[in-house]
Design a protein around this motif. Structure first.
Motif, PDB file in Angstrom:
ATOM      1  N   ASP A   1       9.011  51.425 116.824  1.00 25.21           N
ATOM      2  CA  ASP A   1       7.908  51.120 115.937  1.00 25.21           C
ATOM      3  C   ASP A   1       6.976  52.319 115.897  1.00 25.21           C
ATOM      4  O   ASP A   1       7.053  53.226 116.720  1.00 25.21           O
ATOM      5  CB  ASP A   1       7.170  49.852 116.370  1.00 25.21           C
ATOM      6  CG  ASP A   1       6.609  49.952 117.788  1.00 25.21           C
ATOM      7  OD1 ASP A   1       6.576  51.068 118.344  1.00 25.21           O
ATOM      8  OD2 ASP A   1       6.204  48.930 118.346  1.00 25.21           O
TER       9      ASP A   1
ATOM     10  N   ASP B   1      11.084  56.247 110.157  1.00 26.47           N
ATOM     11  CA  ASP B   1      12.145  56.003 111.131  1.00 26.47           C
ATOM     12  C   ASP B   1      13.477  56.356 110.462  1.00 26.47           C
ATOM     13  O   ASP B   1      13.836  55.780 109.428  1.00 26.47           O
ATOM     14  CB  ASP B   1      12.131  54.532 111.550  1.00 26.47           C
ATOM     15  CG  ASP B   1      13.167  54.212 112.633  1.00 26.47           C
ATOM     16  OD1 ASP B   1      14.100  55.019 112.848  1.00 26.47           O
ATOM     17  OD2 ASP B   1      13.038  53.145 113.256  1.00 26.47           O
TER      18      ASP B   1
ATOM     19  N   THR C   1      10.563  51.256 108.226  1.00 28.09           N
ATOM     20  CA  THR C   1       9.522  51.502 109.225  1.00 28.09           C
ATOM     21  C   THR C   1       8.955  52.880 108.969  1.00 28.09           C
ATOM     22  O   THR C   1       9.561  53.899 109.287  1.00 28.09           O
ATOM     23  CB  THR C   1      10.100  51.430 110.655  1.00 28.09           C
ATOM     24  OG1 THR C   1      10.693  50.144 110.849  1.00 28.09           O
ATOM     25  CG2 THR C   1       9.009  51.648 111.689  1.00 28.09           C
TER      26      THR C   1
END
Length: 395
Positions: free
Chosen positions: A304, A280, A286
């Motif tokens: 996510d 991310d 993430t």
């Protein structure tokens, strides 16, 4: 060949004998979805003709001649010639055609069948086409129909245009300054690219890829908006990074597909071989390390990353000239159709898009054949108007 098919159809509908070889030829001709629709219509009218024998007062000849005048303006010359050829065989066929002509004459021509078929025929699949934006801002139109040529940038970089792709040679680059090119592939297009490090990229429709003409010594970075398949040249000292609007995909040498369209709710990274890390961009904590046969699905809203086991060909077959669907929603299928054939899609029933389909079709098949295969499920019906596919759920 056309004359022979006309003769076989005429004798078949007129009750005349046909050989097994002729039947095979007819079956081959009927493999085309448009031909099949026409033939089924003729069969239906033939059956109805028995009931029409009593309607002798109908001015069949007059109605038929008027219909022929309209047919001459149509693309379907084969149909017109078939009607003419059929007439001598049986009175029932004449009345069948007459019935069809009267229906058309009384206003049923507005059903849109012929217009739809003409529209479908005009909707050709995509092709190799793109625009190349050079470092100085100059835009070049790349077309597979043009002659192969070489493009030389001011810094000495040579770009060889093969007609279906670009191959970069930066061995004679005059300086170490980083200059960028962009490959812009429109809706209804695709193109290939070989970067200066040997990395090969297949770029899908409605996609923009920005990259340096020569990578620096520490890393290899490209920017992607849309979809592309990467076959990355191995270089343990320089990671290869694909930057999207949501995630970075980091590799050393591998094969993978990234789908990152602006209007999609997620970014999908599908790994074929090797390994990749999906990170991310706003929150590097993430992240996900992918294994071959798995897909990282990054949700733009939830931010996510989901790790999914998938059949990679469902997401990579486009580069090999195929559409492969397995329990794919009609929304997903029509998104691909929309980009590849450069058409719009409108759903009359919201639930129609949630129906799932399975099948494999050649990417360069006609739009008529692709939609015809889906219609065979009797789940949905397609209509066409103003470059738009209208999807209606069948109940």
């Amino acid at each position: 060949m056309e004359e022979r098919i006309i003769d076989i159809i005429s004798r078949s509908l007129g009750g005349q004998a046909t050989t097994s070889e002729e039947n095979k030829e007819l079956e081959a001709w009927l493999s085309d979805n448009g031909n099949k629709r026409f033939y089924k219509g003729m069969q239906q009218f033939s059956a109805e003709a028995k009931e029409s024998l009593k309607a002798r007062e109908a001015n069949v000849d007059r109605a038929f001649e008027k219909h022929l005048g309209k047919m001459k303006e149509s693309r379907k010359i084969l149909r017109l010639r078939t009607f003419k050829k059929v007439l001598p065989y049986a009175a029932s066929i004449l009345l069948m055609v007459g019935l069809f002509s009267v229906m058309m004459y009384l206003g049923h021509e507005d059903s849109g069948i012929s217009q739809e078929e003409q529209w479908l025929t005009a909707m050709e699949p995509g092709s190799n086409k793109a625009e190349l934006v050079l470092a100085d801002g100059k835009v070049l139109d790349l077309d597979a129909n043009r002659k192969k040529n070489s493009i030389k940038e001011k810094d000495g970089t040579v770009i060889n245009n093969t007609g279906t792709g670009l191959v970069y040679d930066a061995s004679n680059k005059a300086n170490e300054l980083i200059s960028y090119n962009s490959l812009v592939v429109p809706r209804g297009g695709e193109f290939q690219l070989e970067l200066e490090d040997g990395t090969k990229v297949w770029v899908n429709s409605d996609t923009r890829l920005r990259y340096p003409t020569k990578f620096p010594k520490d890393e290899r970075v490209v920017l992607l908006e849309g979809e592309a398949y990467f076959e990355v040249s191995k270089d343990k000292n320089r990671p290869f990074i694909v930057k999207t609007q949501g995630v970075d995909v980091r590799v050393l040498g591998t094969q993978f597909n990234v789908s990152s369209y602006v209007d999609d709710e997620s970014i999908q990274t599908t790994l074929v071989e090797g390994s990749v890390a999906v990170v991310d961009r706003k929150n590097p904590k993430t992240n996900l390390l992918l294994d071959p046969g798995y897909q990282a699905v990054f949700s733009k809203n939830a931010r996510d990353i989901e790790n999914k086991k998938v059949k990679v060909e469902l997401y990579t077959s486009w580069k090999d000239g195929k559409f492969v669907f397995e329990q794919s929603s009609l929304y997903d299928i029509m998104n691909k159709v929309s980009r590849w054939y450069d058409v719009k899609v409108f759903y009359q029933n919201n639930e129609a898009g949630d129906i799932n389909f399975t099948g494999t079709l050649k990417r360069y098949e006609s739009l008529d054949r692709l939609l015809g295969m889906i219609e065979k499920t009797n789940e949905v019906k397609f209509f066409f108007k103003d470059n738009t596919i209208i999807v209606q759920k069948q109940y």
